[in-house]
Design a protein around this motif. Structure first.
Motif, PDB file in Angstrom:
ATOM      1  N   LEU A 142       0.868  -1.174   0.000  1.00 56.26           N
ATOM      2  CA  LEU A 142       0.000   0.000   0.000  1.00 56.26           C
ATOM      3  C   LEU A 142       0.903   1.221   0.000  1.00 56.26           C
ATOM      4  N   ARG A 143       1.029   1.854  -1.134  1.00 56.26           N
ATOM      5  CA  ARG A 143       2.047   2.887  -1.337  1.00 56.26           C
ATOM      6  C   ARG A 143       1.591   3.850  -2.419  1.00 56.26           C
ATOM      7  N   PRO A 144       2.328   4.952  -2.668  1.00 57.49           N
ATOM      8  CA  PRO A 144       2.050   5.781  -3.840  1.00 57.49           C
ATOM      9  C   PRO A 144       2.335   4.972  -5.109  1.00 57.49           C
ATOM     10  N   TYR A 145       1.377   4.888  -6.002  1.00 56.05           N
ATOM     11  CA  TYR A 145       1.536   4.018  -7.165  1.00 56.05           C
ATOM     12  C   TYR A 145       2.035   4.745  -8.416  1.00 56.05           C
ATOM     13  N   LEU A 146       1.759   6.049  -8.521  1.00 58.86           N
ATOM     14  CA  LEU A 146       2.168   6.793  -9.709  1.00 58.86           C
ATOM     15  C   LEU A 146       3.268   7.769  -9.322  1.00 58.86           C
ATOM     16  N   LEU A 147       4.504   7.345  -9.557  1.00 61.68           N
ATOM     17  CA  LEU A 147       5.659   8.153  -9.200  1.00 61.68           C
ATOM     18  C   LEU A 147       6.548   8.361 -10.420  1.00 61.68           C
ATOM     19  N   PRO A 148       7.225   9.505 -10.512  1.00 63.24           N
ATOM     20  CA  PRO A 148       8.080   9.776 -11.662  1.00 63.24           C
ATOM     21  C   PRO A 148       9.477   9.187 -11.537  1.00 63.24           C
ATOM     22  N   ARG A 149       9.690   8.328 -10.569  1.00 60.51           N
ATOM     23  CA  ARG A 149      10.982   7.670 -10.361  1.00 60.51           C
ATOM     24  C   ARG A 149      10.788   6.164 -10.320  1.00 60.51           C
ATOM     25  N   PRO A 150      11.792   5.402 -10.759  1.00 59.41           N
ATOM     26  CA  PRO A 150      11.662   3.940 -10.715  1.00 59.41           C
ATOM     27  C   PRO A 150      11.524   3.452  -9.278  1.00 59.41           C
ATOM     28  N   THR A 151      10.590   2.544  -9.069  1.00 60.89           N
ATOM     29  CA  THR A 151      10.252   2.089  -7.722  1.00 60.89           C
ATOM     30  C   THR A 151      10.753   0.681  -7.457  1.00 60.89           C
ATOM     31  N   VAL A 152      11.331   0.516  -6.276  1.00 64.33           N
ATOM     32  CA  VAL A 152      11.668  -0.796  -5.730  1.00 64.33           C
ATOM     33  C   VAL A 152      10.618  -1.112  -4.670  1.00 64.33           C
ATOM     34  N   LEU A 153      10.008  -2.254  -4.757  1.00 63.83           N
ATOM     35  CA  LEU A 153       8.999  -2.672  -3.781  1.00 63.83           C
ATOM     36  C   LEU A 153       9.523  -3.855  -2.989  1.00 63.83           C
ATOM     37  N   THR A 154       9.446  -3.774  -1.664  1.00 62.62           N
ATOM     38  CA  THR A 154       9.751  -4.935  -0.834  1.00 62.62           C
ATOM     39  C   THR A 154       8.450  -5.642  -0.476  1.00 62.62           C
ATOM     40  N   VAL A 155       8.367  -6.913  -0.835  1.00 63.23           N
ATOM     41  CA  VAL A 155       7.221  -7.751  -0.476  1.00 63.23           C
ATOM     42  C   VAL A 155       7.695  -8.714   0.604  1.00 63.23           C
ATOM     43  N   HIS A 156       7.162  -8.570   1.799  1.00 66.17           N
ATOM     44  CA  HIS A 156       7.622  -9.378   2.931  1.00 66.17           C
ATOM     45  C   HIS A 156       6.967 -10.752   2.956  1.00 66.17           C
ATOM     46  N   ASP A 157       5.739 -10.824   2.481  1.00 65.77           N
ATOM     47  CA  ASP A 157       5.039 -12.106   2.381  1.00 65.77           C
ATOM     48  C   ASP A 157       3.776 -11.890   1.559  1.00 65.77           C
ATOM     49  N   VAL A 158       3.116 -12.972   1.220  1.00 70.34           N
ATOM     50  CA  VAL A 158       1.826 -12.892   0.526  1.00 70.34           C
ATOM     51  C   VAL A 158       0.822 -13.753   1.290  1.00 70.34           C
TER      52      VAL A 158
END
Length: 388
Positions: free
Chosen positions: A110-126
């Motif tokens: 749950l984060r800002p989804y439209l950003l002008p910079r490349p995004t790294v997402l950490t997924v801790h679990d599903v």
């Protein structure tokens, strides 16, 4: 660091969303804080801008103090946009644009989804996809599915904390494996064995029993604590052992009453201590004095308490599912999480092999460090920055 012209090269600039360093996100907050600390300590680490909300902080992790320790590596930027808010979807666009960041690191889906910079997402679990019953309603499950897919789709790279979690992300969401990087958690140096004098002081300060089984973590249903209570009673009844059980960690009020009622029904309320949330400074002593650490979870993306217990010198038994065998290796005894009798048997075997498990656990824990996690994360940032 110098460029070919001989001038000092500017360090890579990275935005790290530290709004999750707060009481509502104990695990993610720990990850963000220790990762930021380790990144700042790297000689050629990035310059970090930590976005945080001053009204949502935690005394466990002091971000201003961290920035003061690394004034050339960390800048704090306050924002009023909270996690889960509509505001977070528009208030970060221009700060991200003006910041000239090589990467924006989001530690939560749950984060800002439209950003002008490349995004790294950490997924801790599903876990909510693996165990749909962990979410209370169909509406909540649908919202999770949509936002998780959106987070994965709009991220250039995905960091996850175990091979097991990586497989889940690939299988459940169809993510290309080339997009995923597995970077395990580290363990803080504060988790270490205590000498006899330190143990005595910890026992006195925390009012600990002479012998106790220990669980550390939240009390949500997937942590499988109801079966742990049943197994504890079965072990005591069959063995005659008078060992106690301590359940420690942040309590979700929705489930706290259920577990206490379960203990009352089993007739073990006097033998079980519900300690609730433990101060960060007290956790190492709680682990180090434990006779045996038990982790019966039905699913984990990583299982950091297992690693912390090992680093503290506690012998460990844990469930044989998801990421746990990957984290503990051959340094733990395993049991099927849904089998109460098997958990009870493992308690007895773990107590009988405690010194062997202790030594194996200490060796295993030394394989994990936040420095390694930071170095591997920096490599992901550099990979993204070079492709802008």
């Amino acid at each position: 660091m110098e460029n070919p012209s001989g001038k000092a090269a500017r360090p890579l600039r990275v935005a790290l969303d530290a709004r999750y360093v707060q009481e509502h996100f104990p695990g993610i907050g720990r990850y963000v804080y220790h990762l930021a600390e380790a990144l700042a300590a790297l000689p050629e680490g990035p310059h970090l801008t930590l976005f945080y909300n001053l009204s949502q902080t935690t005394p466990r992790y002091d971000l201003p103090a961290l920035a003061a320790r690394f004034p050339r590596k960390i800048t704090l930027k306050e924002t009023s946009a909270r996690p889960f808010s509509l505001a977070e979807q528009y208030r970060f666009f221009f700060p991200a644009l003006r910041g000239h960041y090589g990467a924006w690191h989001a530690p939560y889906y749950l984060r800002p989804y439209l950003l002008p910079r490349p995004t790294v997402l950490t997924v801790h679990d599903v876990i909510n996809a693996r165990l749909p019953g962990a979410m209370p309603s169909r509406k909540t499950r649908l919202a999770f599915a949509v936002t998780t897919r959106l987070a994965l789709l709009t991220s250039k790279k995905i960091i996850t904390v175990s091979q097991a979690a990586a497989r889940d992300i690939e299988q459940l969401y169809g993510v290309n494996p080339a997009k995923i990087r597995v970077i395990p958690h580290g363990v803080s140096p504060s988790f270490r064995p205590l000498d006899p004098a330190e143990q005595a002081a910890a026992r006195s300060r925390l009012n600990l029993p002479k012998r106790y089984l220990l669980y550390v973590g939240i009390n949500k249903p997937h942590k499988n604590l109801a079966r742990l209570l049943e197994a504890f009673k079965l072990y005591r009844d069959q063995s005659g052992d008078t060992i106690r059980l301590i359940l420690a960690g942040k309590e979700d009020a929705r489930y706290a009453g259920d577990l206490r009622e379960k203990a009352r029904q089993l007739g073990i309320m006097e033998q079980v201590e519900f300690r609730g949330e433990i101060a960060e400074s007290d956790l190492p002593g709680l682990y180090a004095c434990a006779t045996l650490f038990v982790f019966p979870s039905l699913y984990e993306g990583f299982g950091l308490p297992v690693l912390e217990a090992m680093a503290s010198g506690a012998p460990v038994i844990c469930a044989d599912n998801s990421s746990l065998p990957e984290v503990a290796g051959e340094a733990a005894l395993y049991f099927p999480a849904e089998n109460v009798a098997a958990i009870s048997t493992a308690i007895g075997e773990g107590l009988g092999q405690s010194e062997e498990l202790r030594q194996k656990g200490l060796a295993r824990a030394r394989l994990f460090s936040w420095q390694q996690a930071a170095e591997k994360t920096l490599a992901v940032y550099k990979e993204l920055s070079s492709k802008k």
